[in-house]
Every structure is written in structure tokens, then in C-alpha cells.
Design a protein around this motif. Structure first.
Motif, PDB file in Angstrom:
ATOM      1  N   PRO A   1      50.572 122.304 107.211  1.00 36.99           N
ATOM      2  CA  PRO A   1      49.462 123.338 108.188  1.00 36.99           C
ATOM      3  C   PRO A   1      47.927 121.490 108.071  1.00 36.99           C
ATOM      4  CG  PRO A   1      49.840 124.559 106.857  1.00 36.99           C
ATOM      5  CD  PRO A   1      50.716 123.810 106.626  1.00 36.99           C
ATOM      6  N   VAL A   2      48.300 121.340 106.899  1.00 37.95           N
ATOM      7  CA  VAL A   2      47.571 119.841 106.731  1.00 37.95           C
ATOM      8  C   VAL A   2      47.288 118.772 107.357  1.00 37.95           C
ATOM      9  CG1 VAL A   2      49.217 119.212 103.607  1.00 37.95           C
ATOM     10  CG2 VAL A   2      46.298 118.536 104.600  1.00 37.95           C
ATOM     11  N   GLN A   3      48.882 118.572 107.549  1.00 39.60           N
ATOM     12  CA  GLN A   3      49.325 117.783 108.834  1.00 39.60           C
ATOM     13  C   GLN A   3      49.266 117.653 109.467  1.00 39.60           C
ATOM     14  OE1 GLN A   3      53.796 118.243 107.458  1.00 39.60           O
ATOM     15  NE2 GLN A   3      53.584 116.292 105.926  1.00 39.60           N
ATOM     16  N   GLN A   4      48.828 118.974 109.942  1.00 37.51           N
ATOM     17  CA  GLN A   4      48.659 119.349 111.699  1.00 37.51           C
ATOM     18  C   GLN A   4      47.443 118.918 111.590  1.00 37.51           C
ATOM     19  OE1 GLN A   4      49.377 123.365 112.650  1.00 37.51           O
ATOM     20  NE2 GLN A   4      48.821 122.995 114.586  1.00 37.51           N
ATOM     21  N   ARG A   5      46.413 119.426 110.768  1.00 35.66           N
ATOM     22  CA  ARG A   5      44.930 119.186 110.501  1.00 35.66           C
ATOM     23  C   ARG A   5      44.020 117.773 110.543  1.00 35.66           C
ATOM     24  NH1 ARG A   5      44.366 121.628 105.666  1.00 35.66           N
ATOM     25  NH2 ARG A   5      42.796 119.615 104.453  1.00 35.66           N
ATOM     26  N   ASN A   6      45.380 117.182 109.891  1.00 34.64           N
ATOM     27  CA  ASN A   6      44.823 115.502 109.483  1.00 34.64           C
ATOM     28  C   ASN A   6      45.370 114.533 111.336  1.00 34.64           C
ATOM     29  OD1 ASN A   6      43.726 116.260 107.232  1.00 34.64           O
ATOM     30  ND2 ASN A   6      45.592 115.970 105.729  1.00 34.64           N
ATOM     31  N   LEU A   7      46.264 114.599 111.247  1.00 40.39           N
ATOM     32  CA  LEU A   7      46.863 114.460 112.391  1.00 40.39           C
ATOM     33  C   LEU A   7      45.898 114.360 114.091  1.00 40.39           C
ATOM     34  CD1 LEU A   7      50.247 114.632 112.855  1.00 40.39           C
ATOM     35  CD2 LEU A   7      49.159 112.438 111.705  1.00 40.39           C
ATOM     36  N   GLU A   8      45.050 116.046 114.060  1.00 37.69           N
ATOM     37  CA  GLU A   8      44.366 115.861 114.678  1.00 37.69           C
ATOM     38  C   GLU A   8      42.811 115.424 114.483  1.00 37.69           C
ATOM     39  OE1 GLU A   8      45.493 121.026 116.103  1.00 37.69           O
ATOM     40  OE2 GLU A   8      44.145 119.795 114.605  1.00 37.69           O
ATOM     41  N   LYS A   9      42.606 115.534 113.031  1.00 35.07           N
ATOM     42  CA  LYS A   9      41.011 114.217 112.814  1.00 35.07           C
ATOM     43  C   LYS A   9      41.299 113.517 113.647  1.00 35.07           C
ATOM     44  CE  LYS A   9      39.775 117.249 109.670  1.00 35.07           C
ATOM     45  NZ  LYS A   9      38.919 116.937 107.950  1.00 35.07           N
ATOM     46  N   ALA A  10      42.721 112.288 113.669  1.00 37.56           N
ATOM     47  CA  ALA A  10      42.974 110.622 113.496  1.00 37.56           C
ATOM     48  C   ALA A  10      43.056 110.892 115.155  1.00 37.56           C
ATOM     49  CB  ALA A  10      44.046 110.642 112.545  1.00 37.56           C
TER      50      ALA A  10
ATOM     51  N   ARG B   1      41.335 125.237 104.831  1.00 37.48           N
ATOM     52  CA  ARG B   1      39.790 124.825 104.722  1.00 37.48           C
ATOM     53  C   ARG B   1      39.480 124.267 105.362  1.00 37.48           C
ATOM     54  NH1 ARG B   1      37.401 128.698 101.117  1.00 37.48           N
ATOM     55  NH2 ARG B   1      39.211 129.946  99.388  1.00 37.48           N
ATOM     56  N   SER B   2      39.519 123.559 106.590  1.00 33.83           N
ATOM     57  CA  SER B   2      39.518 122.294 107.467  1.00 33.83           C
ATOM     58  C   SER B   2      38.038 122.225 108.210  1.00 33.83           C
ATOM     59  CB  SER B   2      40.554 122.424 108.562  1.00 33.83           C
ATOM     60  OG  SER B   2      40.890 123.623 109.330  1.00 33.83           O
ATOM     61  N   TRP B   3      37.410 123.839 108.210  1.00 30.33           N
ATOM     62  CA  TRP B   3      35.829 123.507 108.489  1.00 30.33           C
ATOM     63  C   TRP B   3      34.937 124.075 107.861  1.00 30.33           C
ATOM     64  CZ3 TRP B   3      40.307 125.036 111.980  1.00 30.33           C
ATOM     65  CH2 TRP B   3      40.886 124.085 112.841  1.00 30.33           C
ATOM     66  N   THR B   4      33.498 123.660 107.288  1.00 31.96           N
ATOM     67  CA  THR B   4      32.813 124.184 106.405  1.00 31.96           C
ATOM     68  C   THR B   4      32.199 125.156 106.992  1.00 31.96           C
ATOM     69  OG1 THR B   4      30.549 123.284 107.712  1.00 31.96           O
ATOM     70  CG2 THR B   4      31.765 121.541 105.908  1.00 31.96           C
ATOM     71  N   HIS B   5      32.047 126.099 108.059  1.00 27.52           N
ATOM     72  CA  HIS B   5      31.909 127.133 108.091  1.00 27.52           C
ATOM     73  C   HIS B   5      32.835 128.399 107.766  1.00 27.52           C
ATOM     74  CE1 HIS B   5      34.947 127.393 111.241  1.00 27.52           C
ATOM     75  NE2 HIS B   5      34.976 128.746 111.369  1.00 27.52           N
ATOM     76  N   LEU B   6      33.783 128.117 107.490  1.00 25.03           N
ATOM     77  CA  LEU B   6      35.208 128.919 107.130  1.00 25.03           C
ATOM     78  C   LEU B   6      34.637 129.102 105.251  1.00 25.03           C
ATOM     79  CD1 LEU B   6      38.197 127.860 108.968  1.00 25.03           C
ATOM     80  CD2 LEU B   6      36.338 129.593 109.258  1.00 25.03           C
ATOM     81  N   GLU B   7      34.074 128.337 104.624  1.00 29.81           N
ATOM     82  CA  GLU B   7      33.603 128.042 103.147  1.00 29.81           C
ATOM     83  C   GLU B   7      32.786 128.841 103.124  1.00 29.81           C
ATOM     84  OE1 GLU B   7      33.058 124.741 102.200  1.00 29.81           O
ATOM     85  OE2 GLU B   7      35.441 124.173 102.390  1.00 29.81           O
ATOM     86  N   ARG B   8      31.750 128.968 103.947  1.00 31.14           N
ATOM     87  CA  ARG B   8      30.681 130.498 103.896  1.00 31.14           C
ATOM     88  C   ARG B   8      30.710 131.662 103.082  1.00 31.14           C
ATOM     89  NH1 ARG B   8      28.117 129.000 109.755  1.00 31.14           N
ATOM     90  NH2 ARG B   8      27.443 126.250 108.942  1.00 31.14           N
ATOM     91  N   GLN B   9      30.054 131.791 102.622  1.00 28.49           N
ATOM     92  CA  GLN B   9      30.442 134.185 102.032  1.00 28.49           C
ATOM     93  C   GLN B   9      29.350 134.414 102.534  1.00 28.49           C
ATOM     94  OE1 GLN B   9      29.826 132.426  97.920  1.00 28.49           O
ATOM     95  NE2 GLN B   9      32.800 131.902  97.679  1.00 28.49           N
ATOM     96  N   ARG B  10      29.748 135.817 102.524  1.00 27.55           N
ATOM     97  CA  ARG B  10      28.921 137.162 103.277  1.00 27.55           C
ATOM     98  C   ARG B  10      29.334 137.782 102.517  1.00 27.55           C
ATOM     99  NH1 ARG B  10      31.823 137.685 108.784  1.00 27.55           N
ATOM    100  NH2 ARG B  10      33.950 138.584 108.227  1.00 27.55           N
ATOM    101  N   GLY B  11      28.187 138.829 102.471  1.00 27.86           N
ATOM    102  CA  GLY B  11      28.645 140.571 101.710  1.00 27.86           C
ATOM    103  C   GLY B  11      27.981 140.755 100.026  1.00 27.86           C
ATOM    104  N   GLY B  12      28.506 140.831  99.504  1.00 35.14           N
ATOM    105  CA  GLY B  12      28.023 140.982  98.083  1.00 35.14           C
ATOM    106  C   GLY B  12      26.916 142.116  98.003  1.00 35.14           C
ATOM    107  N   PHE B  13      26.601 142.118  96.637  1.00 37.08           N
ATOM    108  CA  PHE B  13      25.411 143.880  96.742  1.00 37.08           C
ATOM    109  C   PHE B  13      24.646 142.586  95.960  1.00 37.08           C
ATOM    110  CE2 PHE B  13      27.130 146.339  99.043  1.00 37.08           C
ATOM    111  CZ  PHE B  13      28.364 146.648  99.665  1.00 37.08           C
ATOM    112  N   GLY B  14      23.442 142.967  95.817  1.00 35.53           N
ATOM    113  CA  GLY B  14      22.335 142.905  94.937  1.00 35.53           C
ATOM    114  C   GLY B  14      22.488 140.989  94.070  1.00 35.53           C
ATOM    115  N   PHE B  15      21.368 140.920  93.890  1.00 35.50           N
ATOM    116  CA  PHE B  15      21.296 139.509  93.424  1.00 35.50           C
ATOM    117  C   PHE B  15      22.391 138.844  92.535  1.00 35.50           C
ATOM    118  CE2 PHE B  15      16.245 140.979  93.502  1.00 35.50           C
ATOM    119  CZ  PHE B  15      16.682 139.937  94.916  1.00 35.50           C
TER     120      PHE B  15
END
Length: 458
Positions: free
Chosen positions: A108-117, A160-174
Motif C-alpha cells: 500500500p505505501v509503495q502504491q501511494r508513493n508512486l501515485e504521488k510521484a 494514512r495517506s490523506w489528512t482528512h482520514l486522521e480527523r476524529q469524531r465522536g466522544g462524549f463530554g469534554f
């Protein structure tokens, strides 16, 4: 990179609108001293490249250029070396290629890096074959099998190739937990879908087993066609059954299994099954996904191994098919092979000259009778009658002939024999007034006949 001249057929694909993905570049990575894509192989790199181009064209890709790239060792980040990656980036830009096909297994990492290059979509061999299977599947079962294999493949590509996949959601309270990341949500959705597909495929498997059980009660042997993709299985199937299954000079033209009855020269009837073609380095996940379909081969009384003897890599293709059969638990060279009839069908002899035909015929005749192949041309119909005779002869060798006379009032007994054996002769005996019958059955059914009609057997 050693470039190949562009084939004008790709221009026809573009002109007809068949290719909506732009031009494609096909790369055959070869390790120095290690064969194509780092594996020990009997094929030349050029032959592997031609097959990769054929796979790309099977999904209507407009192959603008193809070539072989030699490397000392795969790089963990990009598989190819830095210089080759930069060189290929220039080729991709010049061709305006939207897709690059790497005929190897990429991490997967090889495929992602080649697509970027390269700023293009990158497909490895597994992804390309999955794409072909996705387009070819026509039945509900075939679509489920392909989707299962595709999701299993995609699950390993969730990196984890795009930053939007690192966003977190959910959780309860502060002070609640970080919640569920997008990657975790994607993996969970894939797992849920895989579980649902597996349940549906389990139902399909049970249905197939019921069908097989009903066929076991009918005295028709199963004859399964296997072979390398594009060896001519579907053409041979159409010739033997007079059916109209799709057959084309194309890799993986048909995926979904088809069954038809065939009457052999002396009246014996068999069920002929056309199966998916095999290929070198067939992804394991596809073998697992199509196991329910390929079980038709496991259950077959006769396996016809269809080979394209006009192909330059016919011997290498033979070993690839045998490897897949072994993964299914069928060892063509093992002890169990003697309990099953396996006939090699040397197809496409119409593409050979007279000298090559004589040479193949001599090779075939030097083999033992039970291992002798049959030379045919499925397109021209040459050798089909001889193949039918050999199938019937080889089947009859393991079946038992039983003669018996039944009371004319024993309609149930006559009906039972028709359902469970192959009735070769039935007539009224003028002297005894009884029904004389000659039946043929395998060893298990013959024992059942002897037990049920002990007094009627002559």
C-alpha cells in the motif's frame, strides 16, 4: 526502460469511446537474475509484459506505451529506484497517462508513493485482475465473489495517506475519548460488508451443494473444463454443447460457470461445466472467493485441461494451472489423480503449420494411453469427435455393466434404474415375458443395484 512500439489497436479503443480513463502506461519490473517481478518464472520478461498489456486492454485501457524496467532489488518506499521513478514521471507526463499499471504486487505505501510521484492512478497486478473480474461478473454469485475479493484487497490499502482520514469524531463530554477515526470507520464498514457477503456466499454454497446432490442422484458424470485464461475453453464448450456462451480472444472473457448436457457418441450423457480461467500469480484472495465456483472442478468425474499449444509459453501455462489445481486440493501428479479422469486437450492446432502438428502428434502418441492428450481446434471443430470418444471410453473404464431382468409390473424398479444408472438397453424378452435391461454405473451405484435387484441380476 525498454519501450515497446505503440499498437494501433489502442487508437481504435479511444476512437470508439471504449476507454474513458485516458492513456495507460504498462511497466514490467524485472529483477536482475530473479525473473519477472522478483519471482522465479519460466517466462521471458517480454512474454510477461505482453500478458500485462493484454490484461490492461481487457478493461479497455488505451495502452500508450509499455516497457520493461530492470532493477537490482525492490525499494521499500517505491519498489523502483529513485532514478527510475523520476524517469517514469517524465514518460507519464509526456503520454498524459492517467493510469500506470505495475505488473507486480505493490505494498500500500509503495502504491501511494508512486501515485504521488507520477500524479496518476497506479494499479498493481492484483488490482488489475480484480478490476477485470469486477467488469466480467454477470451473475449475483459472481458479483458477490468479486466484491469480497475486492474489499479484502481494499482493506489492506486503508493507509494514512490523506489528512482528512486522521480527523476524529465522536466522544462524549469534554473528557471523553478521541472518538472513532475515519480509518477505523472505513475498516468497520468494510468488515461489516465482508461479513454480510460471507453469509450470502454461504447460502450460495449450500444451494450449490444441493444442486450437486441432486446431480449425484442422476447418473450423469460431470466433465469440467479448466485451463489458462484465453486457452479456448468457452469456444470448446460452445462447440461441444452448441451453446452460445461468450467467447472472445480476450483474457478472462467469461467468469460465471455454465453447465450444459452433452450426448456422447454411444448414447452416454454427461454434464459439461465451463469454469473461470487461471493465470500466473492469480491472487490468493480470488482463489478463496471463487472456491464455491471452482468446487465444480473438485467434484468433477473428468477434468479437461484445455491448453493453447500455439502459445509460446504453453509449458509455463501448464505449470500455472497445475499450481492452482493443487491449491484446490487437486494434484494432477498425485495419487488421487488416478481416481479422477484428467485429459489434456491441446487446442488451437489450426494456428500451427504442418510440421508443428506432426511434431505434437508424435509427442502425444509417445505418452501412455491413459495420459495421451487430444489435439483439437475448437474454432474449426477438428478433433472434437475424437475427444468425445475418448471421454466416453475413459469414463466407461471405471464403470460397471450389469444385465438384469425385471417383472413387467415393477415400474418402480425400472424408474429407479433410469434415475440412478445409465440405461444402455431395455427390451421385452419374448421368451420370459420380462423386461431385459443393461445398465452402467460407477462402483458405488453398482453396489446399490446389486443390493436392490439381487434376484433380477443375470
Amino acid at each position: 526502460m525498454e519501450p515497446r512500439r505503440r499498437d494501433t489497436r489502442s487508437d481504435l479503443l479511444t476512437a470508439s469511446g471504449a476507454s474513458a480513463t485516458g492513456r495507460a502506461l504498462v511497466i514490467e519490473p524485472v529483477l536482475r537474475g530473479g525473473g519477472a517481478h522478483g519471482l522465479t518464472t519460466e517466462r521471458s520478461p517480454a512474454a510477461k509484459l505482453d500478458e500485462a498489456v493484454g490484461l490492461a486492454r481487457a478493461i479497455d485501457l488505451d495502452v500508450g506505451q509499455s516497457g520493461i524496467v530492470t532493477l537490482n532489488a525492490p525499494r521499500p518506499a517505491t519498489y523502483l529506484g529513485k532514478g527510475k521513478v523520476e524517469e517514469m514521471a517524465g514518460v507519464v507526463k509526456t503520454l498524459e497517462a492517467g493510469i500506470v499499471v505495475m505488473d507486480c504486487a505493490l505494498a500500500p505505501v509503495q502504491q501511494r508513493n508512486l501515485e504521488k510521484a507520477w500524479n496518476a492512478k497506479v494499479l498493481d497486478r492484483t488490482g488489475l485482475i480484480l478490476e477485470i473480474f469486477g467488469r466480467r461478473a454477470r451473475t449475483r454469485e459472481g458479483a458477490l465473489q468479486v466484491e469480497h475479493a475486492h474489499l479484502t484487497y481494499q482493506k489492506s490499502r486503508l493507509v494514512r495517506s490523506w489528512t482528512h482520514l486522521e480527523r476524529q469524531r465522536g466522544g462524549f463530554g469534554f473528557l471523553g475519548g478521541p472518538g472513532e477515526t475515519q480509518l477505523e470507520a472505513d475498516r468497520r464498514m468494510i468488515d461489516e460488508r465482508l461479513a454480510k457477503i460471507e453469509r450470502e456466499l454461504a447460502k450460495v454454497k449450500r444451494t450449490r451443494e444441493l444442486h450437486r446432490e441432486s446431480r449425484r442422484r442422476v447418473p450423469y458424470p460431470i466433465v469440467a473444463l479448466v485451463g489458462y485464461t484465453n486457452a479456448g475453453k468457452s469456444t470448446l464448450f460452445n462447440r461441444m454443447t452448441r451453446a452460445k456462451v461468450l467467447s472472445a480472444d480476450m483474457l478472462f472473457a467469461t467468469l460465471d460457470p455454465t453447465l450444459r448436457t452433452v450426448d456422447l457418441p454411444h448414447g452416454a450423457r454427461v454434464i459439461l461445466s465451463d469454469t473461470v480461467g487461471f493465470i500466473s500469480d492469480l491472487p490468493t484472495m480470488l482463489i478463496a472467493a471463487f472456491r464455491a465456483t471452482l468446487e465444480e472442478v473438485i467434484e468433477a468425474d473428468v477434468i479437461l485441461h484445455v491448453r493453447d499449444v500455439a502459445h509460446d509459453d504453453a509449458e509455463a501455462q501448464l505449470h500455472d494451472v497445475e499450481k492452482v489445481l493443487q491449491e484446490l486440493g487437486i494434484d494432477p501428479q498425485g495419487e488421487a489423480a488416478h481416481k479422477r479422469v484428467l485429459i489434456e486437450v491441446w487446442n488451437k492446432i489450426d494456428r500451427l503449420d504442418a510440421d508443428a502438428r506432426v511434431r505434437l502428434q508424435n509427442i502425444a502418441e509417445r505418452r501412455p494411453p491413459n495420459e495421451r492428450p487430444v489435439l483439437v481446434s475448437a474454432v474449426m471443430g477438428e478433433g472434437i469427435d475424437a475427444l468425445n470418444v475418448i471421454i466416453e471410453t475413459r469414463l466407461s473404464a471405471g464403470r460397471v455393466l450389469i444385465e438384469l431382468e425385471l417383472d413387467p409390473a415393477d415400474g418402480a424398479g425400472v424408474s429407479w434404474l433410469h434415475r440412478h444408472t445409465e440405461v444402455l438397453h431395455k427390451a421385452l424378452n419374448d421368451e420370459s415375458g420380462r423386461i431385459a435391461m443393461t445398465v452402467r454405473a460407477d462402483a458405488d451405484k453398482a453396489n446399490a443395484v446389486r443390493a436392490k435387484f439381487a434376484r433380477a441380476i443375470l
